[in-house]
Design an enzyme around this catalytic site. Sequence first.
Site, short mmCIF file in Angstrom:
data_model
loop_
_atom_site.label_atom_id
_atom_site.label_comp_id
_atom_site.label_asym_id
_atom_site.label_seq_id
_atom_site.Cartn_x
_atom_site.Cartn_y
_atom_site.Cartn_z
N HIS A 220 0.85 -1.19 0.00
CA HIS A 220 0.00 0.00 0.00
C HIS A 220 0.89 1.24 0.00
CE1 HIS A 220 0.88 0.94 4.23
NE2 HIS A 220 0.68 -0.35 4.51
N ASP A 342 -3.27 -19.45 12.18
CA ASP A 342 -2.11 -20.06 12.86
C ASP A 342 -2.08 -19.61 14.32
OD1 ASP A 342 0.75 -20.50 13.71
OD2 ASP A 342 0.88 -21.21 11.64
N SER A 357 2.68 -5.21 7.04
CA SER A 357 2.26 -4.85 5.69
C SER A 357 3.34 -5.22 4.68
CB SER A 357 2.00 -3.34 5.60
OG SER A 357 0.91 -2.97 6.39
#
Length: 396
Positions: A220, A342, A357
Amino acid sequence: MKKAIRIFDVILFFVCSVIFGVIIWGNVALPDSVVTYDGNNSPIAKVFTYTAKDTSLAVDRQSSSPRRESLKMFGVIPVKEVSVTEKAQQSVMVSGEVFGIKLYTDGVIVVGIQEVQTDSGKKSPSGSAGIEVGDIIVAIDGENVYTSDQVQSILGANNGSSFDVKIKRGERFRNFTVTPIYCEREGCYKAGMWVRDSTAGIGTITFYNKNSGIFGALGHQINDVDTKEIMPMLDGEAVKATVSKIEKSTRGTTGSLECDFTNQTLGRLLTNTDCGIFGAYAEVSDCAKEYPVASIQEVKKGKATVISTVENGQPKEYEIEITRIGFNENNREKNMIVKVTDRDLIDKTGGIVQGMSGSPIIQNGKLAGALTHVIVGNPQKGYAVFAQTMVEESNN
């Protein structure tokens, strides 16, 4: 007989409603352009096919490219026209290590408009002139500016004279005249604005593209923390970092990775885009492994893994599930919704935290995407971008 006709009409209405519903859905949800790699199978090819010159082709069938094709449902009902591009399968070195970001802006961002206290009350020289938060100052009195210190030096060294300030707002350039006013309390002239020329942060490297010499990360864009606008990048540096602490995410609160920067440069940042930041790398990380890139049409809902660095300085794979896929090309940061399954990762981080990210997503032995955002209300869920989108951007 009349009853049979009514039943037939109901069935016909139901069938037509379903067909029109699928057509409307296809126009909105299916992509306007498709890049295919070496004839990969697409899950939507079971329903939608391209039709070119009276020949039906599966959605990802090899043929000449680029080309415009008619996308039809069951090869009969036209839905929309799409652009199809055929390319050779791409492979990249997938990483997943955390790194430090140092970014310097192209121009100086106005992050705040301030009122100046004078003998006659509070006044805002910059605001009155028409300057707004988010504007980018590119020149003052014809002199290009790149740092906040430079702006402060120019505006501060005056006796109340006016300045011609050139700013960039969106894609347009505009000129304003700012006249600083005297602040009795501070004993100097002030223009009444706060500016910023750089930012720093952490993220995760998604891949190294050996064909282009470019690495991709974050998934992003980097926005200014005050204006929320994309940071216009002049230059930047990627440096090696190590995780020193983890603030776990909880429902309603976004956690984060806290890292220590080192002096080891990984590469030079070049572009800040809506699907990630990209730069020229100095060397490929030892922990990187080669993976083919999945085409957008290959990504499916279901099990996958994410590679992140949350401890011991080494990237590790954790289990996730892709729960939703969208093809909205106007919001490339949020093509998928994923859920962390997980237990080890959940225990360590609470799910997804800031700093993850760019963490690569692997599905069926291919790079499928990268994490971009956490869903604050449920930090075990987050958004992801398609890997194909990032890799294509790195080739530009």
